[in-house]
Design a protein around this motif. Sequence first.
Motif, PDB file in Angstrom:
ATOM      1  N   PRO A  22      17.230 -62.121  40.378  1.00 25.99           N
ATOM      2  CA  PRO A  22      16.335 -62.277  39.094  1.00 25.99           C
ATOM      3  C   PRO A  22      15.314 -62.105  39.863  1.00 25.99           C
ATOM      4  CG  PRO A  22      17.879 -64.116  38.723  1.00 25.99           C
ATOM      5  CD  PRO A  22      18.488 -64.431  39.638  1.00 25.99           C
ATOM      6  N   ALA A  23      14.638 -62.537  40.771  1.00 27.29           N
ATOM      7  CA  ALA A  23      13.908 -61.955  41.114  1.00 27.29           C
ATOM      8  C   ALA A  23      14.151 -59.790  41.504  1.00 27.29           C
ATOM      9  CB  ALA A  23      13.132 -62.376  42.044  1.00 27.29           C
ATOM     10  N   LEU A  24      15.043 -60.631  42.812  1.00 28.46           N
ATOM     11  CA  LEU A  24      15.391 -59.170  43.627  1.00 28.46           C
ATOM     12  C   LEU A  24      15.429 -57.795  42.268  1.00 28.46           C
ATOM     13  CD1 LEU A  24      17.888 -60.450  46.218  1.00 28.46           C
ATOM     14  CD2 LEU A  24      15.082 -58.835  46.414  1.00 28.46           C
ATOM     15  N   ILE A  25      16.636 -58.880  41.526  1.00 25.95           N
ATOM     16  CA  ILE A  25      16.677 -57.499  40.480  1.00 25.95           C
ATOM     17  C   ILE A  25      15.359 -57.197  39.298  1.00 25.95           C
ATOM     18  CG2 ILE A  25      18.160 -56.783  37.808  1.00 25.95           C
ATOM     19  CD1 ILE A  25      19.860 -57.296  40.106  1.00 25.95           C
ATOM     20  N   ARG A  26      14.840 -57.684  39.245  1.00 26.46           N
ATOM     21  CA  ARG A  26      13.173 -57.533  38.798  1.00 26.46           C
ATOM     22  C   ARG A  26      12.353 -56.404  40.172  1.00 26.46           C
ATOM     23  NH1 ARG A  26       7.952 -60.066  38.956  1.00 26.46           N
ATOM     24  NH2 ARG A  26       8.655 -61.897  39.941  1.00 26.46           N
ATOM     25  N   LEU A  27      12.300 -56.475  41.357  1.00 27.34           N
ATOM     26  CA  LEU A  27      12.195 -55.634  42.029  1.00 27.34           C
ATOM     27  C   LEU A  27      12.492 -54.557  42.416  1.00 27.34           C
ATOM     28  CD1 LEU A  27      10.291 -54.890  44.687  1.00 27.34           C
ATOM     29  CD2 LEU A  27      12.655 -55.395  45.944  1.00 27.34           C
ATOM     30  N   LEU A  28      13.913 -54.088  42.043  1.00 28.53           N
ATOM     31  CA  LEU A  28      14.749 -52.945  41.930  1.00 28.53           C
ATOM     32  C   LEU A  28      14.505 -51.977  40.497  1.00 28.53           C
ATOM     33  CD1 LEU A  28      18.205 -54.314  43.486  1.00 28.53           C
ATOM     34  CD2 LEU A  28      16.228 -52.980  44.754  1.00 28.53           C
ATOM     35  N   GLU A  29      14.341 -52.409  39.406  1.00 28.06           N
ATOM     36  CA  GLU A  29      14.317 -52.692  38.175  1.00 28.06           C
ATOM     37  C   GLU A  29      12.213 -52.018  37.945  1.00 28.06           C
ATOM     38  OE1 GLU A  29      17.367 -54.121  35.749  1.00 28.06           O
ATOM     39  OE2 GLU A  29      16.281 -55.306  35.672  1.00 28.06           O
ATOM     40  N   ASP A  30      11.695 -52.028  39.028  1.00 23.73           N
ATOM     41  CA  ASP A  30      10.426 -52.059  38.881  1.00 23.73           C
ATOM     42  C   ASP A  30       9.563 -50.570  38.994  1.00 23.73           C
ATOM     43  OD1 ASP A  30       7.419 -52.878  39.141  1.00 23.73           O
ATOM     44  OD2 ASP A  30       8.174 -51.210  40.630  1.00 23.73           O
ATOM     45  N   GLU A  31       9.432 -50.090  38.038  1.00 17.20           N
ATOM     46  CA  GLU A  31       8.439 -48.750  37.532  1.00 17.20           C
ATOM     47  C   GLU A  31       7.746 -48.252  38.045  1.00 17.20           C
ATOM     48  OE1 GLU A  31       9.986 -47.522  33.526  1.00 17.20           O
ATOM     49  OE2 GLU A  31      12.148 -47.740  34.247  1.00 17.20           O
ATOM     50  N   LYS A  32       6.771 -49.498  38.428  1.00 18.00           N
ATOM     51  CA  LYS A  32       5.356 -48.700  39.012  1.00 18.00           C
ATOM     52  C   LYS A  32       5.424 -48.646  40.328  1.00 18.00           C
ATOM     53  CE  LYS A  32       3.019 -52.148  35.704  1.00 18.00           C
ATOM     54  NZ  LYS A  32       2.184 -52.768  35.108  1.00 18.00           N
ATOM     55  N   VAL A  33       5.574 -49.226  41.555  1.00 14.99           N
ATOM     56  CA  VAL A  33       5.389 -48.904  42.927  1.00 14.99           C
ATOM     57  C   VAL A  33       7.143 -48.642  43.521  1.00 14.99           C
ATOM     58  CG1 VAL A  33       5.663 -50.358  45.064  1.00 14.99           C
ATOM     59  CG2 VAL A  33       4.743 -51.667  42.892  1.00 14.99           C
ATOM     60  N   PRO A  34       6.686 -46.497  43.807  1.00 15.46           N
ATOM     61  CA  PRO A  34       7.177 -46.082  44.415  1.00 15.46           C
ATOM     62  C   PRO A  34       8.728 -46.941  45.561  1.00 15.46           C
ATOM     63  CG  PRO A  34       5.153 -45.625  44.884  1.00 15.46           C
ATOM     64  CD  PRO A  34       5.073 -46.466  44.158  1.00 15.46           C
ATOM     65  N   LYS A  35       9.433 -47.205  45.833  1.00 13.82           N
ATOM     66  CA  LYS A  35      10.001 -47.390  46.299  1.00 13.82           C
ATOM     67  C   LYS A  35      11.150 -46.307  47.476  1.00 13.82           C
ATOM     68  CE  LYS A  35      11.518 -49.720  43.030  1.00 13.82           C
ATOM     69  NZ  LYS A  35       9.749 -50.369  42.956  1.00 13.82           N
ATOM     70  N   VAL A  36      10.962 -45.946  48.437  1.00 10.85           N
ATOM     71  CA  VAL A  36      11.120 -44.942  49.529  1.00 10.85           C
ATOM     72  C   VAL A  36      12.339 -44.839  50.540  1.00 10.85           C
ATOM     73  CG1 VAL A  36      10.582 -42.691  50.480  1.00 10.85           C
ATOM     74  CG2 VAL A  36       9.224 -43.248  49.423  1.00 10.85           C
ATOM     75  N   GLY A  37      13.472 -44.460  50.541  1.00 14.98           N
ATOM     76  CA  GLY A  37      14.674 -44.444  50.677  1.00 14.98           C
ATOM     77  C   GLY A  37      14.839 -42.655  51.310  1.00 14.98           C
TER      78      GLY A  37
END
Length: 213
Positions: free
Chosen positions: A89-104
């Motif tokens: 659930p914590a990782l799902i929260r990270l992946l669904e987060d809309e505030k911190v940009p995740k660059v890849g």
Amino acid sequence: MKKTIYNKFDKKIISTLPRVLFEGRIITILTAGETEKAVEYLLSAPILGIDTETRPSFRRGVTHKVSLLQVSTTDTCFLFRLNYTDLTPALIRLLEDEKVPKVGLSLNDDIRSLQARKTFKPGFFIDLQKHVSEIGIEDMSLQKLYANLIGQRISKTQQLSNWEADILQEKQKRYAATDAWACIMLYKELSRLKKNGEFMLINASERDFQKNG
């Protein structure tokens, strides 16, 4: 002075460049409980680099699930061993987060492989491939982009190693962390170049590059 960049970078030049390696903290996450604190830490960062690794298959028709999710700040990289933790659930929260940009890079592939483990709605992701194409760069591999924009070489020797091994070797960890961290470095440099216009794009074939390089 404007930086010279190329629409296509000659792969033969890459081996002559100085090697870059992530030199920050690497934290390996092996249990579901550990993902909670790790995600709290990551979501406090202003920007994250993200990548995945999957055990390679050398037999036709045999595939493996994504086994490693690496998420990095500018100085700390977490390696989530999904073959042990799965998507918590914590990782799902990270992946669904809309505030911190995740660059890849090539994020559609990474997201699809992660969703094969568990369904989630992708949050705030930035794909570098879109950004480099906007300024005329045609290369889409991390190694070529880093050489072109930063002038350093990312080694890919660990790419086909076993990412489901009981214990990851130090060189595997550094390789995985470097790929995630490098996405932040590329994004920052791209943003700087696009904002200031301090670059000159040269359209060159590999042969032309050798003549001009």
